[in-house]
Design a protein around this motif. Structure first.
Motif, PDB file in Angstrom:
ATOM      1  N   SER A  82     -13.704  16.069  -3.452  1.00  0.00           N
ATOM      2  CA  SER A  82     -12.926  15.286  -4.421  1.00  0.00           C
ATOM      3  C   SER A  82     -13.098  13.795  -4.200  1.00  0.00           C
ATOM      4  CB  SER A  82     -11.441  15.617  -4.299  1.00  0.00           C
ATOM      5  OG  SER A  82     -11.220  16.980  -4.244  1.00  0.00           O
ATOM      6  N   VAL A  83     -14.319  13.314  -4.210  1.00  0.00           N
ATOM      7  CA  VAL A  83     -14.584  11.890  -4.004  1.00  0.00           C
ATOM      8  C   VAL A  83     -14.120  11.106  -5.220  1.00  0.00           C
ATOM      9  CG1 VAL A  83     -16.390  10.173  -3.635  1.00  0.00           C
ATOM     10  CG2 VAL A  83     -16.527  12.386  -2.480  1.00  0.00           C
ATOM     11  N   ARG A  84     -13.355  10.031  -4.941  1.00  0.00           N
ATOM     12  CA  ARG A  84     -12.823   9.193  -6.024  1.00  0.00           C
ATOM     13  C   ARG A  84     -13.282   7.756  -5.841  1.00  0.00           C
ATOM     14  NH1 ARG A  84      -7.112  11.539  -4.627  1.00  0.00           N
ATOM     15  NH2 ARG A  84      -7.335   9.855  -3.140  1.00  0.00           N
ATOM     16  N   PRO A  85     -13.802   7.135  -6.889  1.00  0.00           N
ATOM     17  CA  PRO A  85     -14.127   5.708  -6.814  1.00  0.00           C
ATOM     18  C   PRO A  85     -12.880   4.871  -7.117  1.00  0.00           C
ATOM     19  CG  PRO A  85     -14.872   6.596  -8.885  1.00  0.00           C
ATOM     20  CD  PRO A  85     -14.271   7.743  -8.133  1.00  0.00           C
ATOM     21  N   GLU A  86     -12.794   3.715  -6.486  1.00  0.00           N
ATOM     22  CA  GLU A  86     -11.651   2.827  -6.697  1.00  0.00           C
ATOM     23  C   GLU A  86     -12.141   1.385  -6.666  1.00  0.00           C
ATOM     24  OE1 GLU A  86      -7.334   2.253  -4.588  1.00  0.00           O
ATOM     25  OE2 GLU A  86      -8.275   4.234  -4.543  1.00  0.00           O
ATOM     26  N   SER A  87     -11.881   0.637  -7.717  1.00  0.00           N
ATOM     27  CA  SER A  87     -12.321  -0.760  -7.794  1.00  0.00           C
ATOM     28  C   SER A  87     -11.367  -1.666  -7.038  1.00  0.00           C
ATOM     29  CB  SER A  87     -12.379  -1.218  -9.249  1.00  0.00           C
ATOM     30  OG  SER A  87     -13.348  -0.478  -9.944  1.00  0.00           O
ATOM     31  N   ILE A  88     -11.946  -2.708  -6.435  1.00  0.00           N
ATOM     32  CA  ILE A  88     -11.145  -3.684  -5.696  1.00  0.00           C
ATOM     33  C   ILE A  88     -11.768  -5.064  -5.904  1.00  0.00           C
ATOM     34  CG2 ILE A  88     -12.449  -3.282  -3.560  1.00  0.00           C
ATOM     35  CD1 ILE A  88      -9.840  -3.779  -2.013  1.00  0.00           C
ATOM     36  N   PHE A 118     -20.696  -3.018  -2.920  1.00  0.00           N
ATOM     37  CA  PHE A 118     -20.301  -4.348  -3.362  1.00  0.00           C
ATOM     38  C   PHE A 118     -21.109  -4.814  -4.563  1.00  0.00           C
ATOM     39  CE2 PHE A 118     -19.050  -3.871   0.994  1.00  0.00           C
ATOM     40  CZ  PHE A 118     -17.757  -4.361   0.985  1.00  0.00           C
ATOM     41  N   ALA A 119     -20.409  -5.104  -5.657  1.00  0.00           N
ATOM     42  CA  ALA A 119     -21.047  -5.695  -6.840  1.00  0.00           C
ATOM     43  C   ALA A 119     -21.298  -7.171  -6.572  1.00  0.00           C
ATOM     44  CB  ALA A 119     -20.165  -5.514  -8.074  1.00  0.00           C
ATOM     45  N   SER A 120     -20.359  -7.817  -5.863  1.00  0.00           N
ATOM     46  CA  SER A 120     -20.537  -9.200  -5.433  1.00  0.00           C
ATOM     47  C   SER A 120     -19.751  -9.419  -4.149  1.00  0.00           C
ATOM     48  CB  SER A 120     -20.084 -10.188  -6.514  1.00  0.00           C
ATOM     49  OG  SER A 120     -18.685 -10.117  -6.700  1.00  0.00           O
ATOM     50  N   LEU A 150     -14.834 -11.149  -3.468  1.00  0.00           N
ATOM     51  CA  LEU A 150     -15.596  -9.899  -3.464  1.00  0.00           C
ATOM     52  C   LEU A 150     -15.127  -9.011  -4.592  1.00  0.00           C
ATOM     53  CD1 LEU A 150     -13.960  -7.156  -2.369  1.00  0.00           C
ATOM     54  CD2 LEU A 150     -14.284  -8.229  -0.182  1.00  0.00           C
ATOM     55  N   SER A 151     -16.054  -8.218  -5.071  1.00  0.00           N
ATOM     56  CA  SER A 151     -15.798  -7.204  -6.073  1.00  0.00           C
ATOM     57  C   SER A 151     -16.536  -5.962  -5.579  1.00  0.00           C
ATOM     58  CB  SER A 151     -16.327  -7.652  -7.428  1.00  0.00           C
ATOM     59  OG  SER A 151     -16.130  -6.632  -8.383  1.00  0.00           O
ATOM     60  N   ALA A 152     -15.810  -4.857  -5.433  1.00  0.00           N
ATOM     61  CA  ALA A 152     -16.421  -3.672  -4.839  1.00  0.00           C
ATOM     62  C   ALA A 152     -15.834  -2.404  -5.422  1.00  0.00           C
ATOM     63  CB  ALA A 152     -16.220  -3.684  -3.324  1.00  0.00           C
ATOM     64  N   THR A 153     -16.547  -1.324  -5.172  1.00  0.00           N
ATOM     65  CA  THR A 153     -16.043   0.012  -5.462  1.00  0.00           C
ATOM     66  C   THR A 153     -15.941   0.749  -4.146  1.00  0.00           C
ATOM     67  OG1 THR A 153     -17.090   0.022  -7.643  1.00  0.00           O
ATOM     68  CG2 THR A 153     -16.458   2.159  -6.711  1.00  0.00           C
ATOM     69  N   LEU A 154     -14.738   1.212  -3.840  1.00  0.00           N
ATOM     70  CA  LEU A 154     -14.505   1.996  -2.631  1.00  0.00           C
ATOM     71  C   LEU A 154     -14.575   3.465  -3.005  1.00  0.00           C
ATOM     72  CD1 LEU A 154     -11.411   0.119  -1.166  1.00  0.00           C
ATOM     73  CD2 LEU A 154     -13.831  -0.387  -0.835  1.00  0.00           C
ATOM     74  N   THR A 155     -15.096   4.266  -2.103  1.00  0.00           N
ATOM     75  CA  THR A 155     -15.065   5.711  -2.311  1.00  0.00           C
ATOM     76  C   THR A 155     -14.019   6.289  -1.368  1.00  0.00           C
ATOM     77  OG1 THR A 155     -16.897   5.988  -0.750  1.00  0.00           O
ATOM     78  CG2 THR A 155     -17.454   5.926  -3.075  1.00  0.00           C
ATOM     79  N   SER A 156     -13.255   7.229  -1.884  1.00  0.00           N
ATOM     80  CA  SER A 156     -12.185   7.817  -1.081  1.00  0.00           C
ATOM     81  C   SER A 156     -12.109   9.312  -1.311  1.00  0.00           C
ATOM     82  CB  SER A 156     -10.840   7.180  -1.419  1.00  0.00           C
ATOM     83  OG  SER A 156     -10.444   7.538  -2.725  1.00  0.00           O
ATOM     84  N   VAL A 157     -11.507   9.966  -0.335  1.00  0.00           N
ATOM     85  CA  VAL A 157     -11.185  11.386  -0.450  1.00  0.00           C
ATOM     86  C   VAL A 157      -9.715  11.534  -0.073  1.00  0.00           C
ATOM     87  CG1 VAL A 157     -13.534  12.200   0.029  1.00  0.00           C
ATOM     88  CG2 VAL A 157     -11.940  11.873   1.925  1.00  0.00           C
ATOM     89  N   PRO A 158      -9.036  12.557  -0.580  1.00  0.00           N
ATOM     90  CA  PRO A 158      -7.638  12.763  -0.208  1.00  0.00           C
ATOM     91  C   PRO A 158      -7.503  12.960   1.301  1.00  0.00           C
ATOM     92  CG  PRO A 158      -8.246  14.154  -2.064  1.00  0.00           C
ATOM     93  CD  PRO A 158      -9.513  13.541  -1.551  1.00  0.00           C
ATOM     94  N   ALA A 159      -6.426  12.432   1.866  1.00  0.00           N
ATOM     95  CA  ALA A 159      -6.169  12.571   3.305  1.00  0.00           C
ATOM     96  C   ALA A 159      -4.908  13.401   3.519  1.00  0.00           C
ATOM     97  CB  ALA A 159      -6.019  11.209   3.950  1.00  0.00           C
ATOM     98  N   ALA A 160      -5.013  14.383   4.378  1.00  0.00           N
ATOM     99  CA  ALA A 160      -3.853  15.215   4.700  1.00  0.00           C
ATOM    100  C   ALA A 160      -2.859  14.424   5.540  1.00  0.00           C
ATOM    101  CB  ALA A 160      -4.294  16.463   5.449  1.00  0.00           C
TER     102      ALA A 160
END
Length: 133
Positions: free
Chosen positions: A44-50, A84-86, A92-102
């Motif tokens: 369940s990989v989710r992208p998240e913008s920052i 990182f887009a920049s 900075l502008s980036a996309t983080l990848t995350s997975v659910p954490a128990a």
């Protein structure tokens, strides 16, 4: 590459990398390692913008990690990478990848500015970060 150094009330995280993007991404992975994030549902990989603006490069790294820390705790997510887009001196502008954490094994309260300094060293980049636990 990151190295975790134990301290009485804090944890020091030394990060070295060949590029600035790798330094920020490795620092993020190091933070997640200190937190002891226990991922569940790795599929369940989710992208998240920052997007972050800060006073200088060191503040940018600390602010980036603190934002990721808050997001990880609030959404119970383990960040597994960053693209990182920049990435500049103060933005900075980036996309983080995350997975659910128990769960998380260690409560990290904050990434501090104490001892933090992003430096160019020879062929790469290095920093020392102090995590308040």
């Amino acid at each position: 590459m990151y190295e975790i150094l134990q301290h009485t009330a804090d944890v020091r995280l030394r990060v070295t990398a060949s590029s600035l993007e790798d330094l920020f991404a490795d620092a993020l992975r190091g933070l997640m390692a200190v937190m002891g994030a226990r991922p569940v549902g790795a599929h369940s990989v989710r992208p998240e913008s920052i997007e972050i603006d800060s006073a200088d490069m060191t503040a940018l790294l600390v602010d980036f990690l603190n934002e990721a820390l808050v997001r990880a705790v609030v959404s119970r997510s383990a960040f597994t990478g960053a693209s990182f887009a920049s990435l500049g001196e103060t933005h900075l502008s980036a996309t983080l990848t995350s997975v659910p954490a128990a769960s998380f094994d260690e409560e990290v309260k904050a990434v501090t500015y104490h001892e933090a300094e992003v430096r160019r060293s020879g062929e790469g980049w290095t920093t020392m970060l102090v995590l308040d636990i």
